[in-house]
Scaffold this active site. Structure first.
Site, short mmCIF file in Angstrom:
data_model
loop_
_atom_site.label_atom_id
_atom_site.label_comp_id
_atom_site.label_asym_id
_atom_site.label_seq_id
_atom_site.Cartn_x
_atom_site.Cartn_y
_atom_site.Cartn_z
N HIS A 16 -6.65 -4.08 4.37
CA HIS A 16 -7.65 -3.01 4.30
C HIS A 16 -7.98 -2.60 5.71
CE1 HIS A 16 -8.37 -3.19 0.03
NE2 HIS A 16 -8.50 -4.49 0.10
N GLY A 27 -9.98 -8.39 -0.64
CA GLY A 27 -8.64 -8.67 -0.13
C GLY A 27 -8.61 -9.23 1.28
N ASP A 47 -0.86 -12.89 -1.86
CA ASP A 47 -1.69 -11.76 -2.29
C ASP A 47 -2.16 -10.99 -1.05
OD1 ASP A 47 -4.67 -11.34 -4.42
OD2 ASP A 47 -3.12 -9.95 -3.77
N ARG A 51 0.80 -1.23 0.00
CA ARG A 51 0.00 0.00 0.00
C ARG A 51 0.83 1.28 0.00
NH1 ARG A 51 -3.96 -2.97 -1.90
NH2 ARG A 51 -5.20 -4.10 -0.35
#
Lengths: 450, 308
Positions: A323, A338, A319, A78
């Protein structure tokens, strides 16, 4: 280019630990001496007794396993722009907690990593913050819009590990074809998020019995497998090298196998959550189980496990997609896709594949490290003279995911509350302590090297 | 020679005939009165469906220096805008019994088609991305001026957007025809995979260019490139393929069909250096086109006279 922030190294002698490293043909108890950032000595257990290494911190490894540090080619840290959910510092720390010493970051950030200016700035941040090794991918197309190629040659020169529009497919076949041709100039892997948007239609879960019952629009398996088939055909035609990310559907496995029979250079990864969970986990609309590609049916999950066992799957990749709490506290159809995964990758894979399906442990270790070779990075190995990138794991420890919180800045873990077996207790990256489990402090004291 | 449609259809002898004739016209260009009466009273039309300053003016000048009458027909501001078909346009022009028509169009094969509707000698000034034979002839003429009449075994590198270039296709053909080693270089997205069928080598790596005798660069059209996923940016192209002082040896000849994008395919310094013979190419263009028109209309055994 893999970047680490400089950290002081630790010298340590680990005695009697069961080391497993498929690349060094290791699967037995050993003594290991880590000094000056490298594996200085590694002998059969007891082999270093006579060396008089009494002034070194010593760890009794007889209840533990030693593995080369894991490598994850698919992680979202991120950065830039979304630091409220993860940063390079927290993301690499989370990875270290999972036994990883190397990860590759995805470019779907704000702004996207599609220019040399953004890429250069990212490297600078990593040099200060990275607790373990981190490499960065750059986008295939500008802003991931799928229309114009990025300056891939310049980005590769700056250190881009590979190229991907992860989160988005390269939907236009001509643009994808040109990316395959341009790869001949650049030489870096194209990692592909395979989702034909015309077929996936923005579905929030797998198209199946669960979505039918819930009235939620679903993504059919064919949205993934059809695009894999198309891209494999184009890649084969152009002699390109492609990697299918987060493969989830059984038809996709067929597409990969068929492509390989035709000589296409195609590799693929599977995630621990696709190997352990199905769309049944979404029936109660728990957004922690909403990801893209979605959790599929039990038939898909079993096909995926079989593909791990038979070698179709080239590596395990999490992966890891953090969040914030607020983002996931939305109606299922609105919540972002996610799940985090770095801290649970080993335990979930070990529990499901080794304990559950008899995958040899050394093969699991191979799959947790082979992402490195795909990215043209040398994988960690347990051999004398190599940098000490390793992790110590208590294979017998059962633990509840999330009971002690998470090292990641985000807590959206699909395995939250699950009981898994296998806990990483120590991770060394180039000889520096990157992660140490609280329980380890009881058994010995790791002093920093002076 | 009945027409000049393509290098593909020309024999080695025809190429040498044109170049020898061009050499003889060179002296005309240096006179104060730049005219010979060879084609006096003949009518030469130019029919251009694509915008052009260089090529059209070069042909018109060539025709006028041979004392021919010339008329220019451009697609814009003409009946074509009123929807007149190619065939009807040609038939209208053919009604004036021109001796030669010089044709440029964005569609491959247009000159062949035109030749079906008129008895005039047809000169291809560029058809689609297929061929531009007079450009190749003037390029070879220029190379010989620089390096001597025998180019057998010499090395020419053609750098840039080969996929969309009729200049490249004609040039590869004429060089291979005359025994020159041709290497084509550029990003993989701008080099067709099968271009080697024309007899050239292909590489995406510019570093071997130091062994070339001639470096021939092609123009890049930016707008078309990035939108079609062919090139990320002119900056990336320039970093990998621009011909500049660091890539060039002092003995190498640099050529370009024009117009040049300074700072893209060529650095400004190279364009202005004596190694770049771009203006020589322009001069060569007029005498070579004079030679082509002469050989078609007045040359030895002109078929036109026999069939009259």
């Amino acid at each position: 280019m893999i970047i680490r922030a400089p950290h002081a190294t630790t010298d340590v002698l680990i005695r009697g630990v069961h080391a497993v490293d498929p690349r060094s043909d290791l699967d037995r108890p050993v003594d290991v001496l880590v000094r000056g950032g490298v594996i200085e000595r590694i002998t059969d257990a007891g082999g270093l007794d006579a060396e008089g290494l009494t002034d070194l911190p010593t760890l009794d490894g007889r209840e533990l396993h030693l593995f080369p540090g894991f490598f994850d080619p698919h992680v979202h840290v991120r950065t830039p722009g979304q630091g409220y959910k993860e940063t390079i510092a927290t993301g690499t720390a989370s990875a270290a907690a999972g036994g990883f010493t190397g990860i590759v970051a995805m470019p779907n950030t704000r702004p996207t990593v599609d220019s040399t200016a953004v890429f250069g700035a990212l490297l600078e941040t990593a040099r200060k913050e990275a607790v373990i090794g981190i490499g960065f991918t750059a986008c295939i197309t500008k802003e991931m819009a799928g229309k114009e190629l990025t300056e891939m040659a310049a980005l590769k020169d700056l250190g881009a590990i590979a190229f991907t529009d992860d989160g988005m497919p390269v939907a236009d076949a001509q643009i994808f074809r040109m990316a395959c041709r341009y790869q001949q100039l650049v030489g870096a892997l194209l990692m592909l998020h395979e989702e034909e948007p015309a077929l996936s239609g923005g579905g929030a879960m797998n198209e199946g019995a669960v979505s039918a019952a819930l009235g939620i629009s679903g993504q059919p398996n064919i949205a993934e497998s059809a695009l894999i088939a198309r891209d494999a055909a184009i890649a084969g035609y152009e002699g390109a090298r492609i990697h299918v990310q987060h493969l989830s559907a059984r038809e996709s496995l067929d597409a990969v196998r068929t492509a390989r029979e035709h000589g296409v250079q195609i590799t693929c990864e599977a995630s621990p959550h696709h190997l352990s969970l199905t769309d049944e986990a979404c029936r109660n609309l728990d957004t922690h189980c909403k990801m893209n590609p979605p959790l599929r049916t039990e038939a898909d999950r079993q096909a995926l496990i079989a593909a791990v066992l038979d070698g179709t799957i080239d590596c395990i990749a999490t992966d890891h997609a953090p969040h914030s709490r607020d983002e996931k506290a939305l109606p299922f159809e609105q919540a972002p896709f996610g799940t985090t995964g770095l801290e649970t990758s080993f335990a979930a894979s070990y529990t499901e594949l080794v304990l559950g399906h008899g995958l040899p442990l050394s093969r699991l270790i191979y799959l947790l490290t082979s992402g490195a070779e795909l990215c043209d990075v040398a994988p960690a190995t347990l051999t004398e003279g190599t940098p000490a990138d390793l992790c110590l794991v208590d294979l017998d420890r059962r633990w509840i995911v999330g009971e002690d919180g998470y090292v990641s800045k985000s807590a959206n873990c699909a395995f939250d509350g699950h009981e898994l077996q296998g806990k990483v207790v120590l991770t060394l990256c180039h000889g520096s302590v990157a992660h140490r489990d609280a329980t380890l402090a009881d058994s010995f004291d790791l002093a920093e090297a002076r | 020679m009945k027409h000049c449609m393509s290098i593909a259809e020309m024999t080695r002898d025809e190429v040498e005939l044109v170049l020898d004739r061009a050499a003889s016209f060179q002296e005309v260009a240096d006179r104060e009165i730049k005219k010979v009466p060879a084609l006096r009273g003949r009518t030469i039309l130019t029919l251009f469906y694509e915008a052009s300053t260089r090529t059209r003016s070069s042909f018109e000048l060539a025709a006028k220096r041979l004392s021919a009458d010339t008329v220019s027909f451009a697609a814009s501001g003409s009946s074509v805008e009123k929807g007149e078909s190619l065939k009807d346009t040609v038939l209208t022009l053919a009604a004036h019994s021109p001796d030669a028509i010089v044709v440029r169009a964005p569609w491959a094969g247009t000159p062949q088609l035109v030749s079906q509707w008129t008895d005039a000698a047809i000169v291809n000034a560029g058809d689609g991305k297929r061929e531009h034979p007079t450009q190749a002839l003037l390029d070879l003429f220029t190379m010989r001026q620089q390096l001597g009449p025998d180019l057998e075994g010499r090395s020419v590198w053609i750098v840039g957007d080969v996929a969309h270039s009729r200049v490249a296709r004609s040039l590869i053909r004429i060089l291979v025809l005359t025994g020159v080693h041709v290497t084509v270089c550029g990003p993989p997205t701008l080099i067709p995979a099968d271009i080697t069928a024309l007899g050239c080598n292909v590489t995406y790596d510019i570093s071997g260019i130091k062994d070339a005798d001639v470096v021939y660069t092609l123009r890049l059209q930016h707008e078309r490139m990035t939108a079609a996923g062919l090139l990320p940016s002119l900056g990336e192209y320039a970093a990998r393929y621009q011909i500049n002082d660091s890539r060039l040896k002092p003995s190498q000849v640099v050529m370009h069909p024009g117009p040049v994008n300074r700072g893209v395919e060529l650095s400004g310094a190279v364009v202005d250096s004596p190694q770049a013979v771009i203006t020589m190419q322009v001069k060569a263009g007029v005498v070579v086109r004079m030679a082509v028109l002469y050989e078609l209309l007045a040359g030895a055994r002109s078929e036109r006279k026999e069939t009259a």
